[in-house]
Design a protein around this motif. Structure first.
Motif, mmCIF file in Angstrom:
data_model
loop_
_atom_site.group_PDB
_atom_site.id
_atom_site.type_symbol
_atom_site.label_atom_id
_atom_site.label_comp_id
_atom_site.label_asym_id
_atom_site.label_seq_id
_atom_site.Cartn_x
_atom_site.Cartn_y
_atom_site.Cartn_z
ATOM 1 N N ALA A 41 31.585 -111.660 65.625
ATOM 2 C CA ALA A 41 30.609 -111.124 66.581
ATOM 3 C C ALA A 41 30.319 -109.677 66.213
ATOM 4 O O ALA A 41 31.236 -108.900 65.952
ATOM 5 N N ILE A 42 29.032 -109.326 66.155
ATOM 6 C CA ILE A 42 28.611 -108.009 65.668
ATOM 7 C C ILE A 42 27.625 -107.396 66.650
ATOM 8 O O ILE A 42 26.659 -108.043 67.056
ATOM 9 N N SER A 43 27.859 -106.141 67.012
ATOM 10 C CA SER A 43 26.911 -105.439 67.870
ATOM 11 C C SER A 43 26.783 -103.985 67.446
ATOM 12 O O SER A 43 27.731 -103.397 66.939
ATOM 13 N N SER A 44 25.616 -103.427 67.665
ATOM 14 C CA SER A 44 25.324 -102.059 67.241
ATOM 15 C C SER A 44 24.681 -101.306 68.402
ATOM 16 O O SER A 44 23.755 -101.812 69.031
ATOM 17 N N ASP A 45 25.177 -100.117 68.703
ATOM 18 C CA ASP A 45 24.576 -99.281 69.737
ATOM 19 C C ASP A 45 24.396 -97.872 69.214
ATOM 20 O O ASP A 45 25.269 -97.329 68.544
ATOM 21 N N MET A 46 23.250 -97.299 69.532
ATOM 22 C CA MET A 46 22.957 -95.924 69.121
ATOM 23 C C MET A 46 22.845 -95.058 70.363
ATOM 24 O O MET A 46 22.047 -95.345 71.251
ATOM 25 N N ASP A 73 30.096 -105.137 74.652
ATOM 26 C CA ASP A 73 29.289 -106.213 74.050
ATOM 27 C C ASP A 73 30.179 -107.324 73.501
ATOM 28 O O ASP A 73 29.849 -108.506 73.620
ATOM 29 N N LEU A 74 31.304 -106.952 72.885
ATOM 30 C CA LEU A 74 32.247 -107.984 72.435
ATOM 31 C C LEU A 74 32.784 -108.759 73.630
ATOM 32 O O LEU A 74 32.884 -109.995 73.603
ATOM 33 N N THR A 85 32.382 -99.544 62.550
ATOM 34 C CA THR A 85 31.927 -98.431 61.717
ATOM 35 C C THR A 85 31.295 -97.373 62.625
ATOM 36 O O THR A 85 30.770 -97.681 63.695
ATOM 37 N N ALA A 87 28.593 -94.148 62.423
ATOM 38 C CA ALA A 87 27.643 -93.265 61.742
ATOM 39 C C ALA A 87 27.310 -92.145 62.709
ATOM 40 O O ALA A 87 27.001 -92.393 63.877
ATOM 41 N N ILE A 128 24.967 -90.900 67.622
ATOM 42 C CA ILE A 128 26.212 -91.624 67.369
ATOM 43 C C ILE A 128 25.886 -93.103 67.330
ATOM 44 O O ILE A 128 25.434 -93.671 68.319
ATOM 45 N N CYS A 129 26.090 -93.723 66.179
ATOM 46 C CA CYS A 129 25.777 -95.148 66.040
ATOM 47 C C CYS A 129 27.033 -95.903 65.622
ATOM 48 O O CYS A 129 27.578 -95.659 64.551
ATOM 49 N N THR A 131 28.776 -99.674 65.032
ATOM 50 C CA THR A 131 28.616 -101.114 64.865
ATOM 51 C C THR A 131 30.012 -101.718 64.937
ATOM 52 O O THR A 131 30.925 -101.268 64.250
ATOM 53 N N PHE A 133 32.807 -105.087 65.318
ATOM 54 C CA PHE A 133 33.076 -106.440 64.836
ATOM 55 C C PHE A 133 34.215 -107.043 65.640
ATOM 56 O O PHE A 133 35.252 -106.409 65.822
#
Lengths: 321, 321
Positions: A41-46, A73-74, A85, A87, A128-129, A131, A133
């Motif tokens: 499961a993958i999610s990304s928030d900025m 989100d997970l 990760t 960024a 701040i981003c 991602t 897992f």
């Protein structure tokens, strides 16, 4: 020769701890070893300064929150945290900001066994981003499209205190210092319901985390599942500070207030005991607040059965959060 | 109700195509089905307006470049592209920017079968953060720490034209319009060496992509492998536009110029034919440029065997890129 921005990576670099991280920070890519029979499961928030947090936000709490919203989100998928990760764009390299930010971030990461495996750092307006897992047994993720007619609707924890804090900061409501401080904890340091999400595998049908407000977020479940819903407004669990406000404020902030990061999920009625046990096992209160119906759309009713008008009535004296 | 920033997601949402994407855009998380016996390679890059690209950058080329730099990280591990997430901060919702940006991004994604599976969009200073996922058979990734004494050092393609374009834009060098336009293609639309990276599995030892300049990037391999290296400066393959410049400029831009996104890799000498075949099979020129040695550090020698001083001599009349 390392640049300033290479140096800041040192605030985030630690020896790998998880066996399923074959390579962490330091190569062109990180390497994850997936577990057989699981999905990733993958999610990304900025999160952007000035929009998602104030320029003077406490960096320790901000580090916590950035990861918490991704962990949430997970949780909404029933996934177990594995790694993430980071960024990071920063206007300057300032150890007085970086040290507490990484402290808050890694403290929450450690609590969930979630390893920082890579990312990027650069100069720029603060951004701040993350991602993230997680892993979930194949086919057992809690999906937004899985609600069925007749399902109960549940929410975890309490709603609205994060929105109440925002109202306090904005001066929309008079709040004493203690009430604001307590409510603000919900806004600045949300608790991702990871253990509950995992415990609900095989019990719940659909799930989502409440980031934009219950009414808006449940609409995603309804749309993707092709169903409607009825919520009992007085069954909604108000946050302890919000509970002391008047009824229109309570209702509005519970339905439309974001940032609580509780779970909203549906489960078949025969699973009521199992849901309560999942809540108890994960140390999370769960409250039954409505039911999935065949008729499309969301209806919110008061104890008399009167359908509230979400667009007017008690809601028009606040701007949307 | 959808916000403007929900709407922009429409520029990026398409039906899932890959069988190993169990859920794409539209849930709390995307779901990837990992391939048995493979590891997942993950890399994240953040590009900031004003630092990594000009405010008036062509959005189609920018869409290409944002994904290309991430694909290049997969290439450097020998990983096959699978999917990516896109987090995007934009000062405004402007279809005239979004349409070509998504066009350039998705065109390159499609060429590599790499699926956009999720992300985030928000208002803020323009910032593009992509996290990419690739797969590589377990234990066969090309790692930075795998160079061995006696290995040949190779580079793909040509070096320095991206740096030459930067010099042209900055007015450091007089460049005619045609030369600048040709060199600028390397800067704006780099070609990630994905097929070469995959073809080098089992042949190459260590690999890295050249984003900051050969001398700086190879230093990561040397440090992590605990070895040194000698590069033959006149063996380095200059970009076609750079080849027309004087010797000091050629040497400097090939060694210190970034943004070419070629691969630098090491392979045992008995593998020379295999390396050349991997290059031919992937349609990529490969050039042998030096050798891994036991003595730590990087030595760059001219055809007489004289060691160049990387800090002075021909390099001091340009600022670092």
């Amino acid at each position: 020769m390392l640049s300033e921005f290479d140096l800041i990576a040192r605030y985030f670099t630690r020896p790998p701890r998880r066996k399923d991280v074959a390579a962490g920070i330091g190569d062109d890519c990180a390497l994850l070893v997936p577990e057989s029979g699981s999905e990733l499961a993958i999610s990304s928030d900025m999160l952007v300064e000035g929009r998602h947090f104030f320029p003077d936000a406490d960096p320790y709490a901000l580090g916590h929150k950035c990861l918490a919203v991704n962990l949430s989100d997970l949780a909404a998928m029933g996934a177990e945290p594995v790694a993430f990760t980071l960024a990071l764009a920063l206007p300057e390299v300032n150890p007085e900001w970086l040290a507490p930010f990484s402290g808050g971030l890694l403290e929450l990461a450690d609590r969930h066994g979630c390893e920082l495996i890579g990312g990027d750092t650069t100069k720029g307006p603060r951004n701040i981003c993350i991602t993230i897992f997680g892993k979930v047994p194949s086919g057992r993720a809690l999906r937004r499209n899985a609600a069925r007619v007749g399902d109960d609707i549940w929410v975890s924890g309490t709603l609205g205190d994060a929105r109440l804090a925002l109202a306090g900061y904005r001066g929309e409501l008079p709040l004493d210092e203690q009430a604001l401080a307590t409510a603000a904890e919900r806004m600045h340091r949300p608790t991702p319901r990871v253990a509950l999400g995992i415990a609900l595998r095989g019990i719940a049908h659909a799930a989502i985390d409440i980031s934009d407000g219950l009414a808006g977020d449940i609409a995603h479940i309804l749309k993707q599942s092709g169903v409607g819903a009825c919520l009992q407004v007085d069954a909604l669990p108000a946050g302890p500070m919000l509970a002391m406000q008047d009824q229109p404020t309570r209702r509005h902030f519970m339905l439309a207030g974001g940032d609580d990061y509780e779970l909203c999920f549906t489960a078949p009625a025969p699973m009521r005991d199992a849901v309560l046990q999942a809540g108890a096992a994960s140390g999370t209160t769960v409250t039954r607040v409505g039911r999935i119906e065949a008729a499309p759309g969301l209806r919110v009713v008061d104890p008399d059965g009167t359908v509230l008008d979400l667009k007017t009535a008690s809601f028009d004296h606040f701007t949307s959060p």
